[in-house]
Design an enzyme around this catalytic site. Structure first.
Site, PDB file in Angstrom:
ATOM      1  N   GLY A  12       0.828  -1.211   0.000  1.00 23.96           N
ATOM      2  CA  GLY A  12       0.000   0.000   0.000  1.00 23.96           C
ATOM      3  C   GLY A  12       0.859   1.257   0.000  1.00 23.96           C
ATOM      4  O   GLY A  12       1.950   1.253   0.563  1.00 23.96           O
ATOM      5  N   LYS A  83      -0.382  -6.944  -5.169  1.00 24.51           N
ATOM      6  CA  LYS A  83      -0.643  -8.212  -5.849  1.00 24.51           C
ATOM      7  C   LYS A  83       0.562  -8.582  -6.706  1.00 24.51           C
ATOM      8  O   LYS A  83       0.411  -9.075  -7.820  1.00 24.51           O
ATOM      9  CB  LYS A  83      -1.890  -8.072  -6.729  1.00 24.51           C
ATOM     10  CG  LYS A  83      -3.169  -8.083  -5.905  1.00 24.51           C
ATOM     11  CD  LYS A  83      -4.369  -7.920  -6.780  1.00 24.51           C
ATOM     12  CE  LYS A  83      -5.040  -6.619  -6.471  1.00 24.51           C
ATOM     13  NZ  LYS A  83      -5.836  -6.022  -7.455  1.00 24.51           N
ATOM     14  N   ARG A  99      -4.212 -18.805  -8.801  1.00 22.59           N
ATOM     15  CA  ARG A  99      -3.211 -19.761  -8.318  1.00 22.59           C
ATOM     16  C   ARG A  99      -1.947 -18.969  -7.975  1.00 22.59           C
ATOM     17  O   ARG A  99      -1.577 -18.041  -8.709  1.00 22.59           O
ATOM     18  CB  ARG A  99      -2.912 -20.769  -9.441  1.00 22.59           C
ATOM     19  CG  ARG A  99      -2.186 -22.037  -8.977  1.00 22.59           C
ATOM     20  CD  ARG A  99      -2.222 -23.088 -10.084  1.00 22.59           C
ATOM     21  NE  ARG A  99      -1.666 -22.595 -11.351  1.00 22.59           N
ATOM     22  CZ  ARG A  99      -0.370 -22.567 -11.658  1.00 22.59           C
ATOM     23  NH1 ARG A  99       0.519 -23.011 -10.819  1.00 22.59           N
ATOM     24  NH2 ARG A  99       0.044 -22.101 -12.828  1.00 22.59           N
ATOM     25  N   ASP A 125       6.175  -4.729   5.905  1.00 22.12           N
ATOM     26  CA  ASP A 125       6.578  -6.043   6.362  1.00 22.12           C
ATOM     27  C   ASP A 125       6.690  -7.060   5.203  1.00 22.12           C
ATOM     28  O   ASP A 125       7.718  -7.724   5.030  1.00 22.12           O
ATOM     29  CB  ASP A 125       5.500  -6.482   7.372  1.00 22.12           C
ATOM     30  CG  ASP A 125       5.844  -7.767   8.031  1.00 22.12           C
ATOM     31  OD1 ASP A 125       6.947  -7.841   8.585  1.00 22.12           O
ATOM     32  OD2 ASP A 125       5.013  -8.700   7.984  1.00 22.12           O
ATOM     33  N   THR A 147       5.029   2.285   6.037  1.00 21.57           N
ATOM     34  CA  THR A 147       3.624   1.943   6.262  1.00 21.57           C
ATOM     35  C   THR A 147       2.994   3.001   7.152  1.00 21.57           C
ATOM     36  O   THR A 147       3.629   3.484   8.099  1.00 21.57           O
ATOM     37  CB  THR A 147       3.419   0.562   6.933  1.00 21.57           C
ATOM     38  OG1 THR A 147       2.070   0.469   7.390  1.00 21.57           O
ATOM     39  CG2 THR A 147       4.352   0.308   8.107  1.00 21.57           C
ATOM     40  N   ILE A 148       1.764   3.351   6.845  1.00 22.52           N
ATOM     41  CA  ILE A 148       1.088   4.295   7.745  1.00 22.52           C
ATOM     42  C   ILE A 148       0.769   3.614   9.073  1.00 22.52           C
ATOM     43  O   ILE A 148       0.507   4.269  10.066  1.00 22.52           O
ATOM     44  CB  ILE A 148      -0.221   4.872   7.129  1.00 22.52           C
ATOM     45  CG1 ILE A 148      -1.262   3.775   6.866  1.00 22.52           C
ATOM     46  CG2 ILE A 148       0.055   5.681   5.894  1.00 22.52           C
ATOM     47  CD1 ILE A 148      -2.678   4.320   6.685  1.00 22.52           C
ATOM     48  N   ASP A 149       0.776   2.257   9.087  1.00 27.33           N
ATOM     49  CA  ASP A 149       0.355   1.525  10.298  1.00 27.33           C
ATOM     50  C   ASP A 149       1.398   1.580  11.412  1.00 27.33           C
ATOM     51  O   ASP A 149       1.081   1.265  12.554  1.00 27.33           O
ATOM     52  CB  ASP A 149       0.096   0.052   9.960  1.00 27.33           C
ATOM     53  CG  ASP A 149      -0.950  -0.112   8.867  1.00 27.33           C
ATOM     54  OD1 ASP A 149      -1.758   0.808   8.688  1.00 27.33           O
ATOM     55  OD2 ASP A 149      -0.950  -1.162   8.200  1.00 27.33           O
ATOM     56  N   ASP A 151       3.801  -0.451  12.076  1.00 30.74           N
ATOM     57  CA  ASP A 151       3.807  -1.749  12.753  1.00 30.74           C
ATOM     58  C   ASP A 151       5.095  -2.553  12.539  1.00 30.74           C
ATOM     59  O   ASP A 151       5.101  -3.769  12.688  1.00 30.74           O
ATOM     60  CB  ASP A 151       2.581  -2.576  12.338  1.00 30.74           C
ATOM     61  CG  ASP A 151       2.494  -2.782  10.837  1.00 30.74           C
ATOM     62  OD1 ASP A 151       3.413  -2.359  10.114  1.00 30.74           O
ATOM     63  OD2 ASP A 151       1.499  -3.372  10.386  1.00 30.74           O
ATOM     64  N   ARG A 184     -24.406  14.156  20.205  1.00 27.76           N
ATOM     65  CA  ARG A 184     -24.373  12.798  19.657  1.00 27.76           C
ATOM     66  C   ARG A 184     -23.117  12.046  20.083  1.00 27.76           C
ATOM     67  O   ARG A 184     -22.159  12.645  20.590  1.00 27.76           O
ATOM     68  CB  ARG A 184     -24.349  12.866  18.118  1.00 27.76           C
ATOM     69  CG  ARG A 184     -25.689  13.170  17.520  1.00 27.76           C
ATOM     70  CD  ARG A 184     -25.575  13.324  16.026  1.00 27.76           C
ATOM     71  NE  ARG A 184     -26.889  13.423  15.428  1.00 27.76           N
ATOM     72  CZ  ARG A 184     -27.131  13.972  14.247  1.00 27.76           C
ATOM     73  NH1 ARG A 184     -26.141  14.499  13.550  1.00 27.76           N
ATOM     74  NH2 ARG A 184     -28.340  13.999  13.767  1.00 27.76           N
ATOM     75  N   ARG A 193      -4.588  -1.798  10.451  1.00 27.15           N
ATOM     76  CA  ARG A 193      -4.595  -3.274  10.470  1.00 27.15           C
ATOM     77  C   ARG A 193      -4.589  -3.814  11.896  1.00 27.15           C
ATOM     78  O   ARG A 193      -5.456  -3.445  12.661  1.00 27.15           O
ATOM     79  CB  ARG A 193      -3.431  -3.848   9.654  1.00 27.15           C
ATOM     80  CG  ARG A 193      -3.574  -3.598   8.158  1.00 27.15           C
ATOM     81  CD  ARG A 193      -2.945  -4.663   7.311  1.00 27.15           C
ATOM     82  NE  ARG A 193      -3.728  -5.873   7.304  1.00 27.15           N
ATOM     83  CZ  ARG A 193      -4.776  -6.092   6.510  1.00 27.15           C
ATOM     84  NH1 ARG A 193      -5.160  -5.193   5.651  1.00 27.15           N
ATOM     85  NH2 ARG A 193      -5.430  -7.223   6.586  1.00 27.15           N
ATOM     86  N   GLU A 244      -9.548  -0.090  12.781  1.00 25.16           N
ATOM     87  CA  GLU A 244     -10.265  -1.035  11.913  1.00 25.16           C
ATOM     88  C   GLU A 244     -10.127  -2.487  12.372  1.00 25.16           C
ATOM     89  O   GLU A 244     -10.986  -3.313  12.095  1.00 25.16           O
ATOM     90  CB  GLU A 244      -9.773  -0.903  10.462  1.00 25.16           C
ATOM     91  CG  GLU A 244      -8.280  -1.203  10.297  1.00 25.16           C
ATOM     92  CD  GLU A 244      -7.772  -1.038   8.878  1.00 25.16           C
ATOM     93  OE1 GLU A 244      -8.558  -0.686   7.984  1.00 25.16           O
ATOM     94  OE2 GLU A 244      -6.566  -1.274   8.664  1.00 25.16           O
TER      95      GLU A 244
HETATM   96  O1  F6P Z   1      -1.229  -1.267   5.588  1.00 24.82           O
HETATM   97  C1  F6P Z   1      -1.721  -0.021   5.240  1.00 24.82           C
HETATM   98  C2  F6P Z   1      -3.206  -0.055   5.078  1.00 24.82           C
HETATM   99  O2  F6P Z   1      -3.637   1.240   4.750  1.00 24.82           O
HETATM  100  C3  F6P Z   1      -3.962  -0.608   6.282  1.00 24.82           C
HETATM  101  O3  F6P Z   1      -4.060   0.323   7.320  1.00 24.82           O
HETATM  102  C4  F6P Z   1      -5.276  -0.989   5.639  1.00 24.82           C
HETATM  103  O4  F6P Z   1      -5.946  -2.016   6.331  1.00 24.82           O
HETATM  104  C5  F6P Z   1      -4.829  -1.492   4.294  1.00 24.82           C
HETATM  105  O5  F6P Z   1      -3.580  -0.908   4.025  1.00 24.82           O
HETATM  106  C6  F6P Z   1      -5.784  -1.172   3.173  1.00 24.82           C
HETATM  107  O6  F6P Z   1      -5.329  -1.789   2.039  1.00 24.82           O
HETATM  108  P1  F6P Z   1      -5.923  -1.547   0.588  1.00 24.82           P
HETATM  109  O7  F6P Z   1      -5.317  -0.271   0.070  1.00 24.82           O
HETATM  110  O8  F6P Z   1      -5.490  -2.737  -0.169  1.00 24.82           O
HETATM  111  O9  F6P Z   1      -7.404  -1.427   0.727  1.00 24.82           O
END
Ligand code: F6P
Length: 370
Positions: A12, A83, A99, A125, A147-149, A151, A184, A193, A244
């Site tokens: 990503g 992919k 496959r 990763d 990665t934005i995560d 992790d 609200r 992730r 998420e």
């Molecule tokens: O790993 C980065 C991330 O943005 C996650 O936070 C998120 O779950 C995932 O990629 C989304 O992936 P995609 O762009 O394939 O929908």
């Protein structure tokens, strides 16, 4: 003799990818300037390794014209894919299934023919596991963590993370004013992730009452009690940040099958699940849900990420210069350094329940539902 380096971006995208590319290119260009040093040419493979594997190949020369000013731009000028894992390459079948096949030897053969002196793989990763496999097969690999995560355990921070937190915080601030006006309960879902870094940083920066993260499964009844307390004295309002990958104590994450050939299941939708669960558990508040999604990965990187990504780019080139392959650049204790690809891919970086960040958030009154 002129030396050649290949850069690619995989998985990503994350704000800052272009700043890394530019950092490598700018540093590489400095080598030839005195006339006493070797010149370096930098090339980019389009869509990660697909640019090398495809026929015809898609490899572009990264001239100064191509990279000028790109550090300000989001996305990646080299395009990306999740992919295109050469070790598990998705091949669509006539019956509609996919496959997976190992194309790593074919890739190594093609890379050897291209004769690059170094290959810089910018990715998370999954990408660094690919770097490690290719290094073990004799390729001159250098990794750059992305990665934005946030992790990856081998680096204190990945670029893109702070930009994602800033975008999420700006959105959160907007939700607070409307939550207050309508008394609200607002649920804002963020990415990350299996890690709660974006969620928790946003919750602290924004001043959330509740933050739900994958590392701490939540008890829905505790959340209802917290919300009810906020409404007790009249017109209360509540702002919730949910990662998420968050899940209830008795339950599972909200996921759907990924696209065919994709590396991951698709997360997303927990905000709606949480809203339903709160209602079912007796929550009286009027609830609205916002799923931020890919907005968190888009647009221009904030200054912090431009700096970190630029330093990573320069360091990656310097590792190439030293022929210090099989390593990934990293930020450790406020210094730009490197770790072996082996260590880089060993551990996943999630939030520890006893960490100061979690404890301090509790000190600020943030409820995790544990
Ligand atoms: O790993 C980065 C991330 O943005 C996650 O936070 C998120 O779950 C995932 O990629 C989304 O992936 P995609 O762009 O394939 O929908």
């Amino acid at each position: 003799m002129t030396k050649k380096i290949l850069i690619l971006t995989g998985g990503g995208d994350a704000p800052g990818l272009n700043a890394v590319i530019r950092g490598v290119c700018k540093r590489a260009r400095r080598e030839g300037v005195s006339g006493t040093k070797e010149e370096w040419e930098v090339y980019g493979s389009i869509e990660a390794f697909n640019g090398v594997l495809s026929n015809p190949q898609e490899i572009v020369k990264l001239t100064s014209k191509r990279t000028a000013g790109i550090h300000v731009k989001g996305g990646t000028i080299l395009k990306t894919t999740n992919k295109g894992n050469p070790i598990q390459f998705p091949v669509p079948q006539p019956d509609g299934t996919v496959r997976f096949t190992d194309r790593s030897d074919e890739l190594v053969k093609k890379l050897k023919e291209l004769n690059f002196d170094a290959i810089i793989n910018i990715g998370g990763d999954g990408s660094q596991k690919i770097s490690k496999t290719l290094f073990d097969k004799g390729m001159p690999m250098i990794g750059v963590p992305k990665t934005i995560d946030n992790d990856l355990s081998a680096t204190d921070l990945t670029f893109g993370f702070q930009t994602a937190v800033q975008i999420a915080t700006d959105s959160f601030d907007k939700l607070v004013t409307t939550a207050e006006s309508h008394h609200r309960t607002m649920i804002m879902e963020v990415m990350g992730r299996d890690a709660g870094w974006i969620a928790l940083h946003t919750a602290i920066a924004g001043g959330a009452e509740i933050c739900l993260i994958p590392e701490i499964p939540y008890d829905i009844n505790k959340l209802v009690r917290k919300i009810d307390n906020r409404y007790k004295k009249g017109r209360g309002f509540v702002n919730i940040v949910v990662a998420e990958g968050a899940k209830p104590k008795q339950g599972t994450i909200t996921a759907s099958a990924g696209e065919k050939g994709s590396e991951h299941v698709r997360l997303g939708g927990v905000a709606y699940q949480l809203s339903r669960q709160l209602k079912e558990a007796g929550c009286q508040a009027e609830i609205r849900e916002t799923v931020l999604g890919h907005v968190q990965r888009g647009g221009t990187p904030i200054a912090f990420d431009r700096v970190l990504a630029s330093l990573f780019g320069v360091k990656a080139f310097e590792l190439a210069l030293e022929k210090n392959f099989g390593r990934m650049v990293a930020l450790k204790n406020n210094a730009i350094t490197s770790v072996s690809l082996e260590d880089a891919t060993k551990e996943y970086n999630t939030l520890q329940q006893d960490s100061y960040l979690v404890q301090a958030a509790k000190g600020l009154g943030i409820t995790f539902g544990d």
